[in-house]
Design an enzyme around this catalytic site. Sequence first.
Site, PDB file in Angstrom:
ATOM      1  N   PRO A   2      11.698  -4.468  10.203  1.00  0.00           N
ATOM      2  CA  PRO A   2      11.591  -3.345  11.128  1.00  0.00           C
ATOM      3  C   PRO A   2      10.143  -2.923  11.386  1.00  0.00           C
ATOM      4  O   PRO A   2       9.427  -2.530  10.466  1.00  0.00           O
ATOM      5  CB  PRO A   2      12.369  -2.227  10.423  1.00  0.00           C
ATOM      6  N   GLU A   3       9.727  -3.037  12.631  1.00  0.00           N
ATOM      7  CA  GLU A   3       8.448  -2.509  13.080  1.00  0.00           C
ATOM      8  C   GLU A   3       8.775  -1.517  14.201  1.00  0.00           C
ATOM      9  O   GLU A   3       9.937  -1.167  14.379  1.00  0.00           O
ATOM     10  CB  GLU A   3       7.540  -3.651  13.560  1.00  0.00           C
ATOM     11  N   ARG A 112      16.741  -5.350  -0.136  1.00  0.00           N
ATOM     12  CA  ARG A 112      15.629  -5.488  -1.076  1.00  0.00           C
ATOM     13  C   ARG A 112      15.155  -4.190  -1.700  1.00  0.00           C
ATOM     14  O   ARG A 112      14.159  -4.190  -2.424  1.00  0.00           O
ATOM     15  CB  ARG A 112      14.487  -6.223  -0.374  1.00  0.00           C
ATOM     16  N   ARG A 151     -15.124  -1.764  11.836  1.00  0.00           N
ATOM     17  CA  ARG A 151     -14.210  -2.451  10.923  1.00  0.00           C
ATOM     18  C   ARG A 151     -14.720  -3.844  10.588  1.00  0.00           C
ATOM     19  O   ARG A 151     -15.225  -4.556  11.447  1.00  0.00           O
ATOM     20  CB  ARG A 151     -12.815  -2.540  11.546  1.00  0.00           C
TER      21      ARG A 151
END
Length: 272
Positions: A2-3, A112, A151
């Site tokens: 799930p994103e 899980r 970054r």
Amino acid sequence: MPELPEVETTVRETAPHINGRRITGVALPWEGIVREPALAEFRSGLIGETVTGITRRGKYIFWHLSGGKVLNLHLKMSGSLLVKPSSAEAGKFTRAIFYFDNDTAIHFRDPRKFGVIRLLDGPEKVTGRLGPEPLEGGFTRKFLERSLARRKAPIKAVILDQNFIAGIGSMYADEALFAAGINPQRRPGSLTPEEVKRLHRAIRQVLRSGIEHMGASTSTYFRPGGEAGFAHHHFKVAHRRGKPCPVCDTPLEYIKLRGRGTCFCPRCQPLK
DNA sequence: CCCGGAACCTGAAGGC
DNA sequence: TGCCTTCAGGTTCCGG
């Protein structure tokens, strides 16, 4: 896994069943799914409450309750919310069940056991540091350009950082980088303005497409009705290691990047 | 503040 | 048939 598109689909397809309904009971086949507060307080704070709204922020789901608190659910890697009749029994992987006053139950299925449920005073505790929603106004090309500048981690790692942008996971990161023609190992500072522009567009495009196709069911994710999503049928690189690139037929490469399986086309996404 | 790795979990799939 | 290894990866925590 799930994103953002899977979580958005889950919110959209559960809301009509439970919005405005009163919670009449809770069952916890695996109590460990409740992160906070303690179980007694969790149950008493929830039962009798009416769900007044359902929202998503990043990959977090919120059920807003009539008493002012919010129930926060996170599907993590293998979770799904399933809409069932009240009489349905818990399946092997059902970790929590919420019963409503309309003969409906929501089963939190999670093989899980990574999933988490919290009863909070408000969403801020978990959303406080999240980056902007990629499909909303705060995620501009300028924002992306400016924040990428300092970054140092590989670009894929950066767009997976929820405090940078909320909602992207490994699959949609791979898809966005392919769509933008950017190698996942590239350093953010080395991206040209043109590449940043392409990445900005690509992120929004792959997430919109994922939502349009009701999420990707690559392994354990199901839509609330128990059906699979369709988004993975449209993936060009994610979960397609060794298969031919849909653009140039070069076999897709697979690497581990920061512990995440990563697929890309060595020709369309060269490492300069 | 930023980075990278470990830990948390368990079922499915592949190799021998 | 069965054992072993690898893979799946969102988030948090920790040391650098």
